[in-house]
Structure formats: structure tokens, C-alpha cells
Design an enzyme around this catalytic site. Structure first.
Site, PDB file in Angstrom:
ATOM      1  N   HIS A 149       0.843  -1.199   0.000  1.00 44.65           N
ATOM      2  CA  HIS A 149       0.000   0.000   0.000  1.00 44.65           C
ATOM      3  C   HIS A 149       0.871   1.241   0.000  1.00 44.65           C
ATOM      4  CE1 HIS A 149       0.622   0.825   4.328  1.00 44.65           C
ATOM      5  NE2 HIS A 149       0.454  -0.476   4.522  1.00 44.65           N
ATOM      6  N   CYS A 165       2.737  -5.043   6.734  1.00 45.48           N
ATOM      7  CA  CYS A 165       2.513  -4.669   5.339  1.00 45.48           C
ATOM      8  C   CYS A 165       3.794  -4.140   4.704  1.00 45.48           C
ATOM      9  CB  CYS A 165       1.426  -3.601   5.243  1.00 45.48           C
ATOM     10  SG  CYS A 165      -0.229  -4.252   5.466  1.00 45.48           S
TER      11      CYS A 165
END
Length: 190
Positions: A149, A165
Site C-alpha cells: 500500500h 505490510c
């Protein structure tokens, strides 16, 4: 009249007979059937149907892949054997390590909403969203979703700072988002 009819008939026989003799004299001798080359019939063209989502996933899985090297804090995008691009990433911090292994892209989302993994706070899409404006999810368990992301703080890219992440600069996640499809393999190595 009978003479006229037989004269016409005779004349036709002579004309056709002469034509047959002339054609047989002019034409080359015909080859026996066993010597004549066999002509293969042209194959029929198959009708191509529109690509389904399953087919697109299969094609993506066969032709492209993403490789993450956690020790380098980099992601590499490949099409076949050709490397398309490489980008720096922020990786999971101690206690929140990015999982290693072979996965596949499960989700792609524009303007994702973020649920803070510790407090459960919901952060709507927008400039203050820590996920940026693109999400590429590849790992999930009962409580967490992990993926690539963007970020609202690009100076942290390259560090071990995330909750597992892979944070990317916003321009980089936009480029990667366009390079992958659902089903694209994601290989994460230590």
C-alpha cells in the site's frame, strides 16, 4: 429436314471431337493419382471467446510475479523472466514481521479504508489514510490483512516500521497496482 438434322448432328460430333483431340494434344500428360501431391486442408480457425476473470487470473499467474526481498527492503516486479521494475518498501517491524513464503494477489482496491490493527480505529479513504490510495492484498488470517500500500509518510519507506505490510511511495504503489492482477504470485523472502 431429316437430312438437315443429321447434318447438324454430324457437324457437332466433328466439332466436339476436334476440340477433344486438340485439348488432349495441348494438355500435358496427367500424372497418375499416386504421384499427385496431397493437399492438406487448411485448419479451421477456433473462435476466440472474451477473457473471463478466471482466465485473466491464470494469465497473470503464469506471466507476472512479484518478489519481495525483506533484507533489501525492496520489491521486484517481473513479467516472465524480464524484470519490469524495482521499488523500495517499508517492511514489518519486530513483533509484526512481514510473513515469508509464496502467496498470490487476493485483493486490489482503490482508495482503501484502513482499520488500525491495535486500536481497531477505522480511518476513511483520503489524504490522512496511512494506506494511501492503493491496496494490493496478498495475505490474510482471521485478524489481519497484509499487502502492498501507499503511505501518508513517505520518509519511512525503506525502514522496518509497518505492522507487516509493505509500505511504498505513492507513485510506486500506483505503478505496481497497474502491473499486477488478481492471482499474480507474490514471493516474500527473508
Amino acid at each position: 429436314m431429316a437430312i438437315n438434322y443429321s447434318l447438324k448432328t454430324s457437324w457437332m460430333v466433328v466439332c466436339f471431337g476436334s476440340a477433344i483431340l486438340w485439348f488432349s494434344a495441348v494438355q500435358p500428360r496427367l500424372k497418375p493419382l499416386s504421384v499427385i501431391p496431397k493437399v492438406k486442408p487448411k485448419p479451421k480457425m477456433a473462435q476466440v471467446l472474451p477473457a473471463t476473470d478466471s482466465l485473466k487470473m491464470a494469465i497473470a499467474g503464469m506471466s507476472s510475479r512479484i518478489v519481495v526481498d525483506l533484507s533489501e527492503a525492496r520489491v521486484y516486479s517481473y513479467w516472465g523472466k524480464q524484470r519490469i521494475a524495482t521499488y523500495p518498501v517499508a517492511v514489518g517491524q519486530p513483533g509484526w514481521e512481514t510473513p515469508t513464503g509464496t502467496f498470490k494477489v487476493l485483493h486490489k482496491q482503490l482508495n482503501p479504508v484502513w482499520k488500525q490493527p491495535i486500536t481497531g480505529e477505522i480511518i476513511p479513504a483520503g489524504p490522512d489514510n496511512p494506506l494511501g490510495d492503493r491496496w494490493i492484498g496478498f495475505w490474510v488470517d482471521e485478524r489481519h490483512h497484509i499487502g502492498f500500500h501507499g503511505t501518508d509518510d513517505e520518509k519511512l519507506v525503506g525502514k522496518a516500521i509497518s505492522h507487516g505490510c509493505l509500505r511504498m511511495r505513492n507513485k510506486d504503489i500506483r505503478a505496481l497496482y497497474n502491473q499486477v492482477s488478481l492471482g499474480t504470485p507474490v514471493i516474500v523472502r527473508p
